[in-house]
Design a protein around this motif. Sequence first.
Motif, PDB file in Angstrom:
ATOM      1  N   MET A 171       0.849  -1.191   0.000  1.00 56.36           N
ATOM      2  CA  MET A 171       0.000   0.000   0.000  1.00 56.36           C
ATOM      3  C   MET A 171       0.883   1.238   0.000  1.00 56.36           C
ATOM      4  O   MET A 171       1.854   1.309   0.753  1.00 56.36           O
ATOM      5  CB  MET A 171      -0.879  -0.041   1.242  1.00 56.36           C
ATOM      6  N   ILE A 172       0.539   2.183  -0.854  1.00 55.42           N
ATOM      7  CA  ILE A 172       1.285   3.438  -0.918  1.00 55.42           C
ATOM      8  C   ILE A 172       0.326   4.612  -0.840  1.00 55.42           C
ATOM      9  O   ILE A 172      -0.870   4.477  -1.109  1.00 55.42           O
ATOM     10  CB  ILE A 172       2.137   3.520  -2.194  1.00 55.42           C
ATOM     11  N   ASN A 173       0.868   5.761  -0.478  1.00 57.11           N
ATOM     12  CA  ASN A 173       0.085   6.989  -0.368  1.00 57.11           C
ATOM     13  C   ASN A 173       0.837   8.126  -1.035  1.00 57.11           C
ATOM     14  O   ASN A 173       2.063   8.198  -0.936  1.00 57.11           O
ATOM     15  CB  ASN A 173      -0.126   7.343   1.104  1.00 57.11           C
ATOM     16  N   THR A 219       5.467   4.717   1.395  1.00 61.06           N
ATOM     17  CA  THR A 219       4.970   3.398   1.780  1.00 61.06           C
ATOM     18  C   THR A 219       4.179   3.560   3.078  1.00 61.06           C
ATOM     19  O   THR A 219       4.183   4.633   3.695  1.00 61.06           O
ATOM     20  CB  THR A 219       6.131   2.404   2.008  1.00 61.06           C
ATOM     21  N   THR A 220       3.531   2.494   3.506  1.00 60.77           N
ATOM     22  CA  THR A 220       2.738   2.571   4.737  1.00 60.77           C
ATOM     23  C   THR A 220       3.601   2.875   5.959  1.00 60.77           C
ATOM     24  O   THR A 220       3.110   3.422   6.934  1.00 60.77           O
ATOM     25  CB  THR A 220       1.958   1.267   4.975  1.00 60.77           C
ATOM     26  N   ASP A 221       4.891   2.539   5.898  1.00 55.54           N
ATOM     27  CA  ASP A 221       5.762   2.890   7.022  1.00 55.54           C
ATOM     28  C   ASP A 221       6.414   4.263   6.846  1.00 55.54           C
ATOM     29  O   ASP A 221       7.386   4.598   7.496  1.00 55.54           O
ATOM     30  CB  ASP A 221       6.823   1.804   7.262  1.00 55.54           C
ATOM     31  N   LYS A 222       5.831   5.067   5.925  1.00 54.76           N
ATOM     32  CA  LYS A 222       6.226   6.455   5.686  1.00 54.76           C
ATOM     33  C   LYS A 222       7.597   6.623   5.034  1.00 54.76           C
ATOM     34  O   LYS A 222       8.228   7.662   5.146  1.00 54.76           O
ATOM     35  CB  LYS A 222       6.130   7.274   6.972  1.00 54.76           C
TER      36      LYS A 222
END
Length: 149
Positions: A1-3, A56-59
């Motif tokens: 998952m990416i943002n 990424t989800t872990d920023k």
Amino acid sequence: MINVHKIENLLKLDITDLLEQSQIEGFRFVNRLLTDYQTRINTFNKPGEALYGVFTTDKTLIAIGGVNIDPFLGDPTIARLRRFYVLPEYRRKGVGTILLEKLLQEAKQNFCLLVLHTDTEQADQFYTSFGFTKVDDGPNYTHELKVGD
């Protein structure tokens, strides 16, 4: 998952991986992005301008790119896609597409034409797949795309 997020202050982010990988590949523009930001030459803060990152989800920052009023053409209706870089391990996985679509959306709200400069065949193919036209005689740019009226 990416943002995808708009970057309000590049200096608060860890861009070490982007810097190192881009330099390994022989690209200097991520370093220029940081230098221009540090010296306030370009902080993507003029009307219509924006800098975005893909996280990424872990920023972890895995891609970056921005839209500026083109500094070479002197026309505030023409934007330039700048400092677009995706870490190699995330290429061909949709990350660049997501980032470019966000930047195109941003450009369409504020500009008539979006230009860019690239000198790699891979980037040429990527941008032309989005409708950019290769321009042989563009002043300081290699591709253009009409984005607004």
